[in-house]
Each structure stands twice: as structure tokens, then as C-alpha cells.
Design a protein around this motif. Structure first.
Motif, PDB file in Angstrom:
ATOM      1  N   LYS A 264       0.826  -1.207   0.000  1.00 57.03           N
ATOM      2  CA  LYS A 264       0.000   0.000   0.000  1.00 57.03           C
ATOM      3  C   LYS A 264       0.861   1.257   0.000  1.00 57.03           C
ATOM      4  O   LYS A 264       0.533   2.244  -0.670  1.00 57.03           O
ATOM      5  N   ILE A 265       1.970   1.227   0.728  1.00 53.05           N
ATOM      6  CA  ILE A 265       2.891   2.370   0.750  1.00 53.05           C
ATOM      7  C   ILE A 265       3.496   2.573  -0.636  1.00 53.05           C
ATOM      8  O   ILE A 265       3.650   3.703  -1.099  1.00 53.05           O
ATOM      9  N   VAL A 266       3.843   1.477  -1.310  1.00 47.37           N
ATOM     10  CA  VAL A 266       4.383   1.564  -2.668  1.00 47.37           C
ATOM     11  C   VAL A 266       3.398   2.322  -3.560  1.00 47.37           C
ATOM     12  O   VAL A 266       3.784   3.226  -4.316  1.00 47.37           O
ATOM     13  N   CYS A 267       2.130   1.982  -3.466  1.00 50.13           N
ATOM     14  CA  CYS A 267       1.112   2.649  -4.285  1.00 50.13           C
ATOM     15  C   CYS A 267       0.956   4.107  -3.892  1.00 50.13           C
ATOM     16  O   CYS A 267       0.800   4.978  -4.752  1.00 50.13           O
ATOM     17  N   GLU A 268       1.008   4.372  -2.609  1.00 52.51           N
ATOM     18  CA  GLU A 268       0.901   5.758  -2.147  1.00 52.51           C
ATOM     19  C   GLU A 268       2.072   6.590  -2.672  1.00 52.51           C
ATOM     20  O   GLU A 268       1.893   7.728  -3.107  1.00 52.51           O
ATOM     21  N   ARG A 269       3.265   6.012  -2.646  1.00 47.27           N
ATOM     22  CA  ARG A 269       4.448   6.721  -3.151  1.00 47.27           C
ATOM     23  C   ARG A 269       4.324   6.994  -4.654  1.00 47.27           C
ATOM     24  O   ARG A 269       4.698   8.063  -5.132  1.00 47.27           O
ATOM     25  N   LEU A 270       3.798   6.031  -5.395  1.00 46.71           N
ATOM     26  CA  LEU A 270       3.577   6.237  -6.830  1.00 46.71           C
ATOM     27  C   LEU A 270       2.519   7.313  -7.059  1.00 46.71           C
ATOM     28  O   LEU A 270       2.671   8.174  -7.927  1.00 46.71           O
ATOM     29  N   ASP A 271       1.453   7.266  -6.270  1.00 46.25           N
ATOM     30  CA  ASP A 271       0.358   8.210  -6.427  1.00 46.25           C
ATOM     31  C   ASP A 271       0.799   9.643  -6.133  1.00 46.25           C
ATOM     32  O   ASP A 271       0.402  10.572  -6.821  1.00 46.25           O
ATOM     33  N   LYS A 272       1.652   9.811  -5.130  1.00 42.87           N
ATOM     34  CA  LYS A 272       2.104  11.150  -4.736  1.00 42.87           C
ATOM     35  C   LYS A 272       3.326  11.619  -5.510  1.00 42.87           C
ATOM     36  O   LYS A 272       3.801  12.726  -5.296  1.00 42.87           O
TER      37      LYS A 272
ATOM     38  N   SER B  79       1.808  -5.475  -6.004  1.00 45.05           N
ATOM     39  CA  SER B  79       1.275  -4.300  -5.294  1.00 45.05           C
ATOM     40  C   SER B  79       0.370  -3.494  -6.208  1.00 45.05           C
ATOM     41  O   SER B  79      -0.740  -3.108  -5.819  1.00 45.05           O
ATOM     42  N   ILE B  80       0.845  -3.250  -7.416  1.00 45.73           N
ATOM     43  CA  ILE B  80       0.058  -2.482  -8.376  1.00 45.73           C
ATOM     44  C   ILE B  80      -1.215  -3.227  -8.742  1.00 45.73           C
ATOM     45  O   ILE B  80      -2.299  -2.641  -8.764  1.00 45.73           O
ATOM     46  N   ASN B  81      -1.102  -4.531  -9.025  1.00 43.41           N
ATOM     47  CA  ASN B  81      -2.289  -5.323  -9.374  1.00 43.41           C
ATOM     48  C   ASN B  81      -3.353  -5.269  -8.288  1.00 43.41           C
ATOM     49  O   ASN B  81      -4.542  -5.184  -8.582  1.00 43.41           O
ATOM     50  N   THR B  82      -2.920  -5.315  -7.042  1.00 45.24           N
ATOM     51  CA  THR B  82      -3.855  -5.423  -5.935  1.00 45.24           C
ATOM     52  C   THR B  82      -4.348  -4.073  -5.426  1.00 45.24           C
ATOM     53  O   THR B  82      -5.534  -3.894  -5.201  1.00 45.24           O
ATOM     54  N   TYR B  83      -3.443  -3.134  -5.238  1.00 45.99           N
ATOM     55  CA  TYR B  83      -3.794  -1.907  -4.526  1.00 45.99           C
ATOM     56  C   TYR B  83      -3.909  -0.650  -5.386  1.00 45.99           C
ATOM     57  O   TYR B  83      -4.532   0.315  -4.954  1.00 45.99           O
ATOM     58  N   CYS B  84      -3.299  -0.647  -6.560  1.00 48.23           N
ATOM     59  CA  CYS B  84      -3.390   0.563  -7.391  1.00 48.23           C
ATOM     60  C   CYS B  84      -3.313   0.208  -8.878  1.00 48.23           C
ATOM     61  O   CYS B  84      -2.367   0.585  -9.566  1.00 48.23           O
ATOM     62  N   PRO B  85      -4.304  -0.518  -9.377  1.00 44.36           N
ATOM     63  CA  PRO B  85      -4.265  -0.931 -10.787  1.00 44.36           C
ATOM     64  C   PRO B  85      -4.200   0.239 -11.759  1.00 44.36           C
ATOM     65  O   PRO B  85      -3.767   0.061 -12.895  1.00 44.36           O
TER      66      PRO B  85
ATOM     67  N   LYS C 135      -2.050   2.376 -11.723  1.00 44.97           N
ATOM     68  CA  LYS C 135      -0.618   2.646 -11.913  1.00 44.97           C
ATOM     69  C   LYS C 135       0.072   1.577 -12.759  1.00 44.97           C
ATOM     70  O   LYS C 135       1.295   1.546 -12.850  1.00 44.97           O
ATOM     71  N   ARG C 136      -0.693   0.711 -13.399  1.00 45.04           N
ATOM     72  CA  ARG C 136      -0.090  -0.355 -14.221  1.00 45.04           C
ATOM     73  C   ARG C 136       0.816   0.210 -15.310  1.00 45.04           C
ATOM     74  O   ARG C 136       1.791  -0.413 -15.702  1.00 45.04           O
ATOM     75  N   GLY C 137       0.496   1.383 -15.798  1.00 47.49           N
ATOM     76  CA  GLY C 137       1.310   2.003 -16.837  1.00 47.49           C
ATOM     77  C   GLY C 137       2.750   2.206 -16.404  1.00 47.49           C
ATOM     78  O   GLY C 137       3.673   2.096 -17.218  1.00 47.49           O
ATOM     79  N   VAL C 138       2.963   2.499 -15.129  1.00 53.54           N
ATOM     80  CA  VAL C 138       4.325   2.673 -14.599  1.00 53.54           C
ATOM     81  C   VAL C 138       5.109   1.379 -14.765  1.00 53.54           C
ATOM     82  O   VAL C 138       6.263   1.390 -15.212  1.00 53.54           O
ATOM     83  N   TYR C 139       4.472   0.276 -14.434  1.00 51.76           N
ATOM     84  CA  TYR C 139       5.121  -1.036 -14.525  1.00 51.76           C
ATOM     85  C   TYR C 139       5.315  -1.436 -15.984  1.00 51.76           C
ATOM     86  O   TYR C 139       6.378  -1.926 -16.369  1.00 51.76           O
ATOM     87  N   GLU C 140       4.301  -1.219 -16.793  1.00 54.34           N
ATOM     88  CA  GLU C 140       4.377  -1.585 -18.213  1.00 54.34           C
ATOM     89  C   GLU C 140       5.435  -0.766 -18.943  1.00 54.34           C
ATOM     90  O   GLU C 140       6.131  -1.282 -19.823  1.00 54.34           O
TER      91      GLU C 140
END
Length: 117
Positions: A50-58, A96-102, A104-109
Motif C-alpha cells: 500500500k505504501i508503494v502505491c501511495e508513493r507512486l500516487d504522490k 502491489s500495483i495489481n492489488t492496490y493501485c491498478p 498505476k499499471r502504466g508505470v510497470y508496463e
């Protein structure tokens, strides 16, 4: 009074007929991690995801590589063998992205596309 009783009956029926609730996302996350050989305390791993997603979001981590650099030292040492298998940090990020912040998949892709060059 009858309309209130009827509304309550309809709501009760709707609740009774509703499908089963979706499983806990933290459990789904832990199960996905286990398929990659990543173990450790479920609550801690969920918190980290969840923190990983929050860091990506912010915008704290502007790309996937920065997220992986955050994840690697924060995974429980000794239980995940991230130091011997760095790909696990990338798998943790993907889960993390799949579960908590889908969203943000573009970041991974994007990172995967850059690796494929």
C-alpha cells in the motif's frame, strides 16, 4: 408505516440475495506473493504494498525502478531472499500495483517496455 416496512423487507431481501463478498485484498496479495516465493508477515507485506502505491500516487517514486529501490531494503530480510533474487522486488511491485493501485499499471508496463528494448 407500510412503506417503511416494505422498504425494510426489500433491503433485507437484497442483502440476503447478494453474492458473497470478495475475499480480503490483503489475503489475495499474500497469495500472489506466495506464487513468487515471497513470504513474510502478511500485514507487513500488505502495508508495504500500500505504501508503494501511495508513493507512486504522490510522485515520490517517479518510475518503477525507484519503487523497486524502495521495496528492496524494506522487504523482510532473510524471509524473502530479495538480495539473492532481485527479480522478486519487481514481482512485489507488480503484485502491489495489481492489488492496490491498478491505475498505476502504466508505470510497470513502461519499465517492462524499456527492458525489452
Amino acid at each position: 408505516m407500510k412503506s417503511t416496512t416494505l422498504a425494510a423487507a426489500i433491503m433485507g431481501l437484497a442483502v440476503a440475495l447478494a453474492g458473497p463478498a470478495h475475499a480480503d485484498r490483503d489475503i489475495d496479495f499474500a497469495n500472489e506473493l506466495h506464487t513468487y516465493g515471497i513470504y513474510g508477515p502478511r500485514d507487513y507485506n500488505a502495508w508495504l504494498g500500500k505504501i508503494v502505491c501511495e508513493r507512486l500516487d504522490k510522485g515520490v517514486d517517479g518510475d518503477a525502478a525507484k519503487s523497486v529501490r524502495f521495496i528492496t531494503p524494506n522487504l523482510q530480510k532473510g524471509t524473502n531472499q530479495v538480495q539473492t533474487d532481485p527479480a522478486k522486488a519487481w514481482k512485489f511491485l507488480g503484485a502491489s500495483i495489481n492489488t492496490y493501485c491498478p491505475d498505476k499499471r502504466g508505470v510497470y508496463e513502461q519499465a517492462a517496455a524499456q527492458q525489452g528494448r
